[in-house]
Design a protein around this motif. Sequence first.
Motif, PDB file in Angstrom:
ATOM      1  N   ASP A   1      -2.755 -11.889 -40.032  1.00 26.02           N
ATOM      2  CA  ASP A   1      -2.348 -10.567 -39.540  1.00 26.02           C
ATOM      3  C   ASP A   1      -1.003 -10.163 -40.122  1.00 26.02           C
ATOM      4  OD1 ASP A   1      -4.619 -10.186 -38.069  1.00 26.02           O
ATOM      5  OD2 ASP A   1      -3.737 -10.752 -36.144  1.00 26.02           O
ATOM      6  N   GLU A   2      -0.093 -11.112 -40.177  1.00 27.11           N
ATOM      7  CA  GLU A   2       1.232 -10.836 -40.727  1.00 27.11           C
ATOM      8  C   GLU A   2       1.130 -10.485 -42.215  1.00 27.11           C
ATOM      9  OE1 GLU A   2       5.644 -12.986 -40.985  1.00 27.11           O
ATOM     10  OE2 GLU A   2       4.003 -13.956 -39.896  1.00 27.11           O
ATOM     11  N   ALA A   3       0.264 -11.200 -42.940  1.00 21.94           N
ATOM     12  CA  ALA A   3       0.070 -10.932 -44.365  1.00 21.94           C
ATOM     13  C   ALA A   3      -0.522  -9.541 -44.574  1.00 21.94           C
ATOM     14  CB  ALA A   3      -0.826 -11.999 -44.980  1.00 21.94           C
ATOM     15  N   GLN A   4      -1.510  -9.192 -43.780  1.00 22.36           N
ATOM     16  CA  GLN A   4      -2.158  -7.886 -43.922  1.00 22.36           C
ATOM     17  C   GLN A   4      -1.216  -6.751 -43.562  1.00 22.36           C
ATOM     18  OE1 GLN A   4      -5.704  -8.366 -41.551  1.00 22.36           O
ATOM     19  NE2 GLN A   4      -6.857  -9.308 -43.229  1.00 22.36           N
ATOM     20  N   THR A   5      -0.379  -6.978 -42.552  1.00 23.78           N
ATOM     21  CA  THR A   5       0.618  -5.970 -42.167  1.00 23.78           C
ATOM     22  C   THR A   5       1.610  -5.742 -43.301  1.00 23.78           C
ATOM     23  OG1 THR A   5       0.443  -6.511 -39.815  1.00 23.78           O
ATOM     24  CG2 THR A   5       2.449  -5.397 -40.524  1.00 23.78           C
ATOM     25  N   PHE A   6       2.029  -6.834 -43.943  1.00 24.13           N
ATOM     26  CA  PHE A   6       2.953  -6.750 -45.078  1.00 24.13           C
ATOM     27  C   PHE A   6       2.307  -5.968 -46.225  1.00 24.13           C
ATOM     28  CE2 PHE A   6       4.104  -8.991 -49.145  1.00 24.13           C
ATOM     29  CZ  PHE A   6       5.324  -8.371 -49.324  1.00 24.13           C
ATOM     30  N   ILE A   7       1.067  -6.291 -46.536  1.00 22.01           N
ATOM     31  CA  ILE A   7       0.359  -5.613 -47.631  1.00 22.01           C
ATOM     32  C   ILE A   7       0.226  -4.119 -47.345  1.00 22.01           C
ATOM     33  CG2 ILE A   7      -1.868  -5.404 -48.809  1.00 22.01           C
ATOM     34  CD1 ILE A   7      -2.120  -8.503 -48.360  1.00 22.01           C
ATOM     35  N   GLU A   8      -0.154  -3.774 -46.125  1.00 27.56           N
ATOM     36  CA  GLU A   8      -0.306  -2.367 -45.766  1.00 27.56           C
ATOM     37  C   GLU A   8       1.033  -1.628 -45.828  1.00 27.56           C
ATOM     38  OE1 GLU A   8      -3.085  -0.608 -45.359  1.00 27.56           O
ATOM     39  OE2 GLU A   8      -4.067  -2.472 -45.979  1.00 27.56           O
ATOM     40  N   SER A   9       2.102  -2.307 -45.455  1.00 30.83           N
ATOM     41  CA  SER A   9       3.426  -1.670 -45.510  1.00 30.83           C
ATOM     42  C   SER A   9       3.841  -1.384 -46.947  1.00 30.83           C
ATOM     43  CB  SER A   9       4.478  -2.547 -44.816  1.00 30.83           C
ATOM     44  OG  SER A   9       4.745  -3.722 -45.560  1.00 30.83           O
ATOM     45  N   MET A  10       3.482  -2.281 -47.881  1.00 27.53           N
ATOM     46  CA  MET A  10       3.794  -2.071 -49.296  1.00 27.53           C
ATOM     47  C   MET A  10       2.944  -0.927 -49.858  1.00 27.53           C
ATOM     48  SD  MET A  10       6.256  -4.074 -50.235  1.00 27.53           S
ATOM     49  CE  MET A  10       6.916  -3.664 -48.606  1.00 27.53           C
ATOM     50  N   LYS A  11       1.674  -0.862 -49.440  1.00 29.29           N
ATOM     51  CA  LYS A  11       0.803   0.218 -49.900  1.00 29.29           C
ATOM     52  C   LYS A  11       1.317   1.574 -49.418  1.00 29.29           C
ATOM     53  CE  LYS A  11      -3.623  -2.178 -50.446  1.00 29.29           C
ATOM     54  NZ  LYS A  11      -5.036  -2.253 -49.995  1.00 29.29           N
ATOM     55  N   LYS A  12       1.845   1.590 -48.202  1.00 31.47           N
ATOM     56  CA  LYS A  12       2.385   2.832 -47.652  1.00 31.47           C
ATOM     57  C   LYS A  12       3.676   3.224 -48.367  1.00 31.47           C
ATOM     58  CE  LYS A  12       3.710   4.962 -43.241  1.00 31.47           C
ATOM     59  NZ  LYS A  12       3.856   4.745 -41.783  1.00 31.47           N
ATOM     60  N   GLN A  13       4.527   2.227 -48.621  1.00 34.30           N
ATOM     61  CA  GLN A  13       5.804   2.496 -49.288  1.00 34.30           C
ATOM     62  C   GLN A  13       5.595   2.966 -50.725  1.00 34.30           C
ATOM     63  OE1 GLN A  13       8.654  -0.670 -48.869  1.00 34.30           O
ATOM     64  NE2 GLN A  13      10.000   0.120 -50.469  1.00 34.30           N
ATOM     65  N   TYR A  14       4.568   2.397 -51.375  1.00 33.86           N
ATOM     66  CA  TYR A  14       4.302   2.738 -52.783  1.00 33.86           C
ATOM     67  C   TYR A  14       2.948   3.451 -52.905  1.00 33.86           C
ATOM     68  CZ  TYR A  14       8.204  -0.386 -53.746  1.00 33.86           C
ATOM     69  OH  TYR A  14       9.447  -0.978 -53.783  1.00 33.86           O
ATOM     70  N   LYS A  15       2.730   4.416 -52.043  1.00 31.54           N
ATOM     71  CA  LYS A  15       1.438   5.108 -52.009  1.00 31.54           C
ATOM     72  C   LYS A  15       1.184   5.941 -53.260  1.00 31.54           C
ATOM     73  CE  LYS A  15       3.382   8.822 -49.135  1.00 31.54           C
ATOM     74  NZ  LYS A  15       3.298   9.499 -47.811  1.00 31.54           N
ATOM     75  N   ASP A  16       2.246   6.253 -54.024  1.00 31.65           N
ATOM     76  CA  ASP A  16       2.083   7.027 -55.253  1.00 31.65           C
ATOM     77  C   ASP A  16       1.804   6.137 -56.463  1.00 31.65           C
ATOM     78  OD1 ASP A  16       4.624   5.877 -55.136  1.00 31.65           O
ATOM     79  OD2 ASP A  16       5.516   7.439 -56.394  1.00 31.65           O
TER      80      ASP A  16
END
Length: 212
Positions: free
Chosen positions: A34-49
């Motif tokens: 869960d922690e890994a997936q949360t981290f990945i999603e946060s990076m995708k959101k930060q670098y959504k472009d």
Amino acid sequence: MLESYYTVNHQGSEELTIQKSRFIGHVKRCETEDEAQTFIESMKKQYKDATHNCSAYMIGEHDLIQKANDDGEPSGTAGVPMLEVLKKMGLKDTAVVVTRYFGGTKLGAGGLIRAYSSTTSEAIKATGVVKRELMQTMKVSIDYTLLGKVENEIRNSTYHLDEIHYLEKVEMDVKVETNQTGAFETWITNLTSGQAQIAKGECNYSDTPISL
């Protein structure tokens, strides 16, 4: 619990430019999926472009949780090479995301594999690797008359003096490798001629930075 293992030192990142494309590696210690997936999603959101946000992680003391995602790159050219870096370095509880901004030049399958592998390796180097060792806290209670001698001997030993509590008696918290507790008890008993009271406290991991 494992006696020792290797993982990354919390969180970090590194950026490389390869054939005009920007590759940004993000690494984080994650102890659950869960922690890994949360981290990945946060990076995708930060670098959504970004053109791609590829990811990989390896979780658990027996590496039972392993995932890799190419996020639109040709199959097997991003996530799996990133995961292979984690395996080769023997890292546990580690998640990595490599963000790519396409620069106009196609790298081909081999080029992509090298780019994602290199970015992962450099991001891990920038973050740092630690060896986590399971340490037993040994609580040593002695009279104040023995303080100078015992403190000096512990500080000059392979054991780690964590804290000293000045109470009715002096209480020392000493970190000892879990397979050395018997030897430590014998050593303290001999050092104090049997005048020390010794008890086990908590077991926790201690991190030691590793040179790459």
